[in-house]
Design a protein around this motif. Sequence first.
Motif, mmCIF file in Angstrom:
data_model
loop_
_atom_site.group_PDB
_atom_site.id
_atom_site.type_symbol
_atom_site.label_atom_id
_atom_site.label_comp_id
_atom_site.label_asym_id
_atom_site.label_seq_id
_atom_site.Cartn_x
_atom_site.Cartn_y
_atom_site.Cartn_z
ATOM 1 N N MET A 71 83.651 -1.916 15.185
ATOM 2 C CA MET A 71 82.706 -1.339 14.230
ATOM 3 C C MET A 71 83.355 -1.192 12.856
ATOM 4 O O MET A 71 84.374 -0.517 12.733
ATOM 5 C CB MET A 71 82.211 0.034 14.719
ATOM 6 N N LYS A 72 82.756 -1.806 11.831
ATOM 7 C CA LYS A 72 83.355 -1.751 10.502
ATOM 8 C C LYS A 72 83.225 -0.367 9.857
ATOM 9 O O LYS A 72 84.139 0.098 9.190
ATOM 10 C CB LYS A 72 82.700 -2.793 9.588
ATOM 11 N N THR A 73 82.072 0.271 10.040
ATOM 12 C CA THR A 73 81.808 1.537 9.349
ATOM 13 C C THR A 73 81.156 2.558 10.279
ATOM 14 O O THR A 73 80.596 2.197 11.319
ATOM 15 C CB THR A 73 80.872 1.331 8.145
ATOM 16 N N PHE A 74 81.238 3.823 9.856
ATOM 17 C CA PHE A 74 80.533 4.913 10.522
ATOM 18 C C PHE A 74 79.794 5.721 9.454
ATOM 19 O O PHE A 74 80.333 5.980 8.373
ATOM 20 C CB PHE A 74 81.512 5.816 11.275
ATOM 21 N N THR A 75 78.550 6.109 9.765
ATOM 22 C CA THR A 75 77.722 6.874 8.842
ATOM 23 C C THR A 75 77.154 8.084 9.574
ATOM 24 O O THR A 75 76.785 7.982 10.744
ATOM 25 C CB THR A 75 76.556 6.018 8.306
ATOM 26 N N CYS A 76 77.095 9.227 8.901
ATOM 27 C CA CYS A 76 76.530 10.425 9.541
ATOM 28 C C CYS A 76 75.276 10.881 8.808
ATOM 29 O O CYS A 76 75.063 10.557 7.636
ATOM 30 C CB CYS A 76 77.553 11.557 9.621
ATOM 31 N N TYR A 114 89.344 -0.571 12.790
ATOM 32 C CA TYR A 114 88.610 -1.841 12.838
ATOM 33 C C TYR A 114 89.556 -3.024 12.913
ATOM 34 O O TYR A 114 90.579 -3.086 12.217
ATOM 35 C CB TYR A 114 87.714 -1.979 11.608
ATOM 36 N N LYS A 115 89.196 -3.995 13.753
ATOM 37 C CA LYS A 115 89.939 -5.240 13.876
ATOM 38 C C LYS A 115 88.960 -6.397 13.786
ATOM 39 O O LYS A 115 87.894 -6.362 14.397
ATOM 40 C CB LYS A 115 90.699 -5.293 15.213
ATOM 41 N N GLU A 116 89.356 -7.415 13.013
ATOM 42 C CA GLU A 116 88.495 -8.583 12.882
ATOM 43 C C GLU A 116 88.279 -9.217 14.249
ATOM 44 O O GLU A 116 89.239 -9.449 14.985
ATOM 45 C CB GLU A 116 89.122 -9.601 11.942
ATOM 46 N N SER A 131 73.634 13.406 13.389
ATOM 47 C CA SER A 131 73.486 12.088 14.024
ATOM 48 C C SER A 131 74.518 11.147 13.421
ATOM 49 O O SER A 131 74.930 11.305 12.262
ATOM 50 C CB SER A 131 72.082 11.523 13.823
ATOM 51 N N TRP A 132 74.917 10.133 14.229
ATOM 52 C CA TRP A 132 75.913 9.154 13.787
ATOM 53 C C TRP A 132 75.397 7.744 14.021
ATOM 54 O O TRP A 132 74.661 7.492 14.964
ATOM 55 C CB TRP A 132 77.220 9.346 14.539
ATOM 56 N N LYS A 133 75.817 6.841 13.135
ATOM 57 C CA LYS A 133 75.464 5.428 13.267
ATOM 58 C C LYS A 133 76.719 4.590 13.167
ATOM 59 O O LYS A 133 77.508 4.726 12.222
ATOM 60 C CB LYS A 133 74.464 5.020 12.175
ATOM 61 N N LYS A 134 76.911 3.690 14.158
ATOM 62 C CA LYS A 134 78.046 2.780 14.170
ATOM 63 C C LYS A 134 77.629 1.458 13.544
ATOM 64 O O LYS A 134 76.728 0.786 14.051
ATOM 65 C CB LYS A 134 78.534 2.539 15.595
ATOM 66 N N GLY A 135 78.274 1.073 12.441
ATOM 67 C CA GLY A 135 77.911 -0.165 11.770
ATOM 68 C C GLY A 135 76.448 -0.164 11.374
ATOM 69 O O GLY A 135 75.973 0.764 10.726
#
Length: 275
Positions: free
Chosen positions: A184-189, A208-210, A159-163
Amino acid sequence: MMGKLTGLCVLLLVLNVAVTEDTVTPVYFTDGGDLTLKVRPAFPGHINNILWKFNGNLLAEWVEYLVLVLRYEPRIKRRTALTIETGQLIINNMRKDDEGVYSVLINDRVQSERYNATLIEKVQKPKVWLRPLICGADFESCGFSCDSDTTEAEPITYSWKKGDGEWEVSGKDITITSTDDSGMKTFTCRMENPVSREESDPEHNPLYKEPYSANCGIFFAGLLVLSGVGAGVIVAWENMKGSLKNRGNNITDPAHGNEQPTSPIYETIPLQDNP
């Protein structure tokens, strides 16, 4: 014709029985963990005898009015609990030699669900890897891979989570794009199997872009307006100074036809004697 139909019905019945007997539900356990086996579907009436088998051999038995004490196979006697109201069987401290097929008879009737128990390892904490490693802000897309040692830990769900968003079941590898994922600043699996679950540390998104801020836009727009007004005031002031200067210098001398600077004009008045 009737004989052929009869033969066909018998064949279908045999195939149906074979399919039913081959229907086995996979279940998993860890070394030293517990295994819970339920009677499914739940038995609809009063239970007066239960017989659990392991690979076809007696494992646990209870008969109402006849057996005062539950009988267990010696190998599991001190680590097994049977619930006589439902037929549920729990085995503690599971180990490698507990792998196999478990089946149950309730009131002398074979129940439709059997279990194939397998020992698996717990998943280890995964890490998110960037593909390619040089992927950065100038790329249109990048890849992420969720990885750890999965030896004897299958089956695994990724599974993946965006931000800070919700978890979404996906594959081991995903592709992110500058069009859809630059905010999205980060990705977590997360890796999960039937006996465990582990999550990675959040990984920075190279695309990522501000996000553009409306307040910043208003601020800079204000600066531009003020700059324009200031420049206009300065230009107007310079023009006015030039105009005043020219007005002071543009007096025409009739004798020469040239513009001369102005100067005060004094008239001489002759003095008169007193009477």
